[in-house]
Design an enzyme around this catalytic site. Sequence first.
Site, PDB file in Angstrom:
ATOM      1  N   GLU A 257      46.697 -20.469  17.583  1.00 13.72           N
ATOM      2  CA  GLU A 257      46.725 -20.492  16.121  1.00 13.72           C
ATOM      3  C   GLU A 257      47.657 -19.350  15.739  1.00 13.72           C
ATOM      4  O   GLU A 257      47.315 -18.181  15.937  1.00 13.72           O
ATOM      5  CB  GLU A 257      45.331 -20.192  15.563  1.00 13.72           C
ATOM      6  CG  GLU A 257      44.275 -21.193  15.942  1.00 13.72           C
ATOM      7  CD  GLU A 257      44.479 -22.508  15.225  1.00 13.72           C
ATOM      8  OE1 GLU A 257      44.886 -22.487  14.056  1.00 13.72           O
ATOM      9  OE2 GLU A 257      44.256 -23.547  15.853  1.00 13.72           O
ATOM     10  N   CYS A 296      46.615 -16.040   7.537  1.00 16.06           N
ATOM     11  CA  CYS A 296      47.588 -16.909   8.195  1.00 16.06           C
ATOM     12  C   CYS A 296      47.871 -18.143   7.353  1.00 16.06           C
ATOM     13  O   CYS A 296      48.897 -18.787   7.511  1.00 16.06           O
ATOM     14  CB  CYS A 296      47.049 -17.322   9.547  1.00 16.06           C
ATOM     15  SG  CYS A 296      45.380 -17.977   9.420  1.00 16.06           S
TER      16      CYS A 296
HETATM   17  P1  NAP Z   1      49.362 -10.150  17.426  1.00 19.85           P
HETATM   18  O1  NAP Z   1      50.069  -8.849  17.433  1.00 19.85           O
HETATM   19  O2  NAP Z   1      50.044 -11.327  18.001  1.00 19.85           O
HETATM   20  O3  NAP Z   1      47.961  -9.876  18.156  1.00 19.85           O
HETATM   21  C1  NAP Z   1      47.014 -10.888  18.274  1.00 19.85           C
HETATM   22  C2  NAP Z   1      46.100 -10.586  19.419  1.00 19.85           C
HETATM   23  O4  NAP Z   1      46.839 -10.635  20.636  1.00 19.85           O
HETATM   24  C3  NAP Z   1      45.484  -9.190  19.371  1.00 19.85           C
HETATM   25  O5  NAP Z   1      44.164  -9.243  19.834  1.00 19.85           O
HETATM   26  C4  NAP Z   1      46.346  -8.405  20.333  1.00 19.85           C
HETATM   27  O6  NAP Z   1      45.674  -7.308  20.887  1.00 19.85           O
HETATM   28  C5  NAP Z   1      46.595  -9.458  21.381  1.00 19.85           C
HETATM   29  N1  NAP Z   1      47.742  -9.200  22.235  1.00 19.85           N
HETATM   30  C6  NAP Z   1      48.947  -8.708  21.884  1.00 19.85           C
HETATM   31  N2  NAP Z   1      49.741  -8.651  22.972  1.00 19.85           N
HETATM   32  C7  NAP Z   1      49.006  -9.112  24.009  1.00 19.85           C
HETATM   33  C8  NAP Z   1      49.282  -9.281  25.399  1.00 19.85           C
HETATM   34  N3  NAP Z   1      50.455  -9.001  25.928  1.00 19.85           N
HETATM   35  N4  NAP Z   1      48.294  -9.762  26.190  1.00 19.85           N
HETATM   36  C9  NAP Z   1      47.084 -10.086  25.674  1.00 19.85           C
HETATM   37  N5  NAP Z   1      46.783  -9.931  24.369  1.00 19.85           N
HETATM   38  C10 NAP Z   1      47.739  -9.456  23.546  1.00 19.85           C
HETATM   39  O7  NAP Z   1      48.945 -10.592  15.956  1.00 19.85           O
HETATM   40  P2  NAP Z   1      48.235  -9.711  14.829  1.00 19.85           P
HETATM   41  O8  NAP Z   1      49.259  -8.736  14.354  1.00 19.85           O
HETATM   42  O9  NAP Z   1      46.930  -9.207  15.283  1.00 19.85           O
HETATM   43  O10 NAP Z   1      47.925 -10.805  13.730  1.00 19.85           O
HETATM   44  C11 NAP Z   1      48.820 -11.159  12.721  1.00 19.85           C
HETATM   45  C12 NAP Z   1      49.500 -12.472  12.998  1.00 19.85           C
HETATM   46  O11 NAP Z   1      48.535 -13.451  13.367  1.00 19.85           O
HETATM   47  C13 NAP Z   1      50.202 -13.043  11.794  1.00 19.85           C
HETATM   48  O12 NAP Z   1      51.480 -13.453  12.181  1.00 19.85           O
HETATM   49  C14 NAP Z   1      49.361 -14.222  11.363  1.00 19.85           C
HETATM   50  O13 NAP Z   1      50.080 -15.246  10.746  1.00 19.85           O
HETATM   51  C15 NAP Z   1      48.733 -14.660  12.622  1.00 19.85           C
HETATM   52  N6  NAP Z   1      47.411 -15.254  12.377  1.00 19.85           N
HETATM   53  C16 NAP Z   1      47.221 -16.586  12.592  1.00 19.85           C
HETATM   54  C17 NAP Z   1      45.980 -17.151  12.365  1.00 19.85           C
HETATM   55  C18 NAP Z   1      45.693 -18.611  12.575  1.00 19.85           C
HETATM   56  O14 NAP Z   1      44.525 -19.010  12.528  1.00 19.85           O
HETATM   57  N7  NAP Z   1      46.670 -19.429  12.814  1.00 19.85           N
HETATM   58  C19 NAP Z   1      44.930 -16.355  11.921  1.00 19.85           C
HETATM   59  C20 NAP Z   1      45.165 -15.014  11.724  1.00 19.85           C
HETATM   60  C21 NAP Z   1      46.414 -14.475  11.959  1.00 19.85           C
HETATM   61  P3  NAP Z   1      45.971  -5.809  20.379  1.00 19.85           P
HETATM   62  O15 NAP Z   1      45.643  -5.768  18.946  1.00 19.85           O
HETATM   63  O16 NAP Z   1      45.048  -5.003  21.231  1.00 19.85           O
HETATM   64  O17 NAP Z   1      47.422  -5.575  20.651  1.00 19.85           O
END
Ligand code: NAP
Length: 517
Positions: A257, A296
Amino acid sequence: MVEMLASYAAGQWYTAADEGTLVLDASTSEPVARVSTTGLDTRAMVDHARRVGGPALRRLTFQQRAAALKELATYLDANKITYHELSLATGATRRDGTGDIDGGIGTTFVFSSRAKHELPDGYLLTDGDVEPIGKGGTFVGRHVYTSLRGVVLQVNAFNFPVWGMLEKLAPAVLAGVPSIVKPATQTAYLTAAVMRDIIASGALPEGAVQFLCGGVGDLFDHLGGEDVIAFTGSASTAAVLRANDAVTARAARFNAETDSLNCSILGPDATVGTPEFDLYIKEVSREITTKAGQRCTCIRRALVPESMVDDVAAGLRARLEKVVVGNPRNETVTMGALVSLHQRDEVRDAVAALERATEIVYGDPMSVNPVDADPERGAFMAPVVLLATGDRPEPHEIEAFGPVTTLIPYAAQADLGPLAARGGGSLVGSIVSHDPGFVREVVAGAAPYHGRLLILDRDSAAESTGHGTPMPQLVHGGPGRAGGGEELGGMRAVKHFMQRTALEGSPAVIAALAGGS
Ligand code: NAP
């Protein structure tokens, strides 16, 4: 030093000994918690899930799992005041917190209730009817679902620390598959508080849920074909994880997602003075101010008839002027902070990139005067409305994950399908119109690019749950840029964590195994 958040691994709480990552309050920059998984044995977590949690969950029938979920939701509901207080540190207003906390608990109740009414008091789900295959009627087939023998690794985004966890956990529990929850570091303290209560409640058997609070380390090395990675976050992180050997070589299931450039379409019939025009203004302004635009599903592209651009800009201006930005602990505040100063700077950079193709018609991304807060120490940003000035790609490609939307004028109805599609696949779109012919045409063009479409008009408005709110009964997810995954959608969500197997044999054998004849 502030508290180091503990992980819950193989039946014990584990606290890393290093300094970890310091997480700050979104509005004040005061330290809230530290996060680290240094030294955590991820192999032991996966083993524990497979050897203890999975078998314990699978000993329960669907009905017993539904009852356990109800007990869990009831326990969390009784303790939610603590979560609401912590939620303020994420920058969320109390109202935002309700969507996350009460929304998450409510989703758990809905899953429990739907399962109670729709799932059997057994261990296996049938899918579809008995399929006659042999001409003589002695050989038939039927599909069944059984629990995967692995683990669901839930990787969650920062913006829904409670709902994001519970909307995945509830169907996984019902499916009989244990979970390892990995919250986003930035808001992990809120997820941790709920997790402590999940464990304390005793509602779920040991091993049904574990908590990995920090980096995943080598966890992916231990995942394979019976496991599911349920990811929510940015498209770029999804791309990295999807390329891991666990997925590409060992065929772990990967559900994503991700971000999406969701659109909301104003119909040409919805001119000033109609209920639909007012609904549109209300919906767009509510979307970009709820959670400071960090959903999102937020409306990033507002597609409006060319002739109505000035009216829409004026309507949004009038409404957004009433927004009170500031520390969410102040009761007068209606829009809180972004999750961190880093995130605010990312949004400002995204707006600067969008400005290559747009002009600002409302707000100043670089200036804000927050109530009860220091603008230098809190991640505040005023709502910003942009207007696309030409036919450039930026508004369809750049996600400013904050209180930002872009008005995109359209000349003709025929342009709408292609315009909606330029988002590359979205979680949700909305069409605000009272003209059934217009709606039918737009839905036909836009549906293939969306996981959900809201049609909003004077008839549905009173009960509408809004553009940005996924409902547990309906699909959440979307094609392409939105990740290509699917969550929620009632009991279908449970099947995402199960294996579908075609059973073949005599009618008597199939009836004995799966029911029917
Ligand atoms: P993110 O930076 O991609 O992080 C998401 C998750 O992935 C976090 O738990 C992060 O952990 C983890 N992560 C990052 N790098 C990783 C790796 N190499 N290995 C394993 N896990 C890893 O996203 P975010 O900044 O938290 O969220 C914002 C984004 O999410 C926005 O672009 C938004 O549109 C999207 N979003 C989508 C939805 C949906 O339902 N489609 C819902 C909410 C948000 P850490 O925080 O520990 O780095």
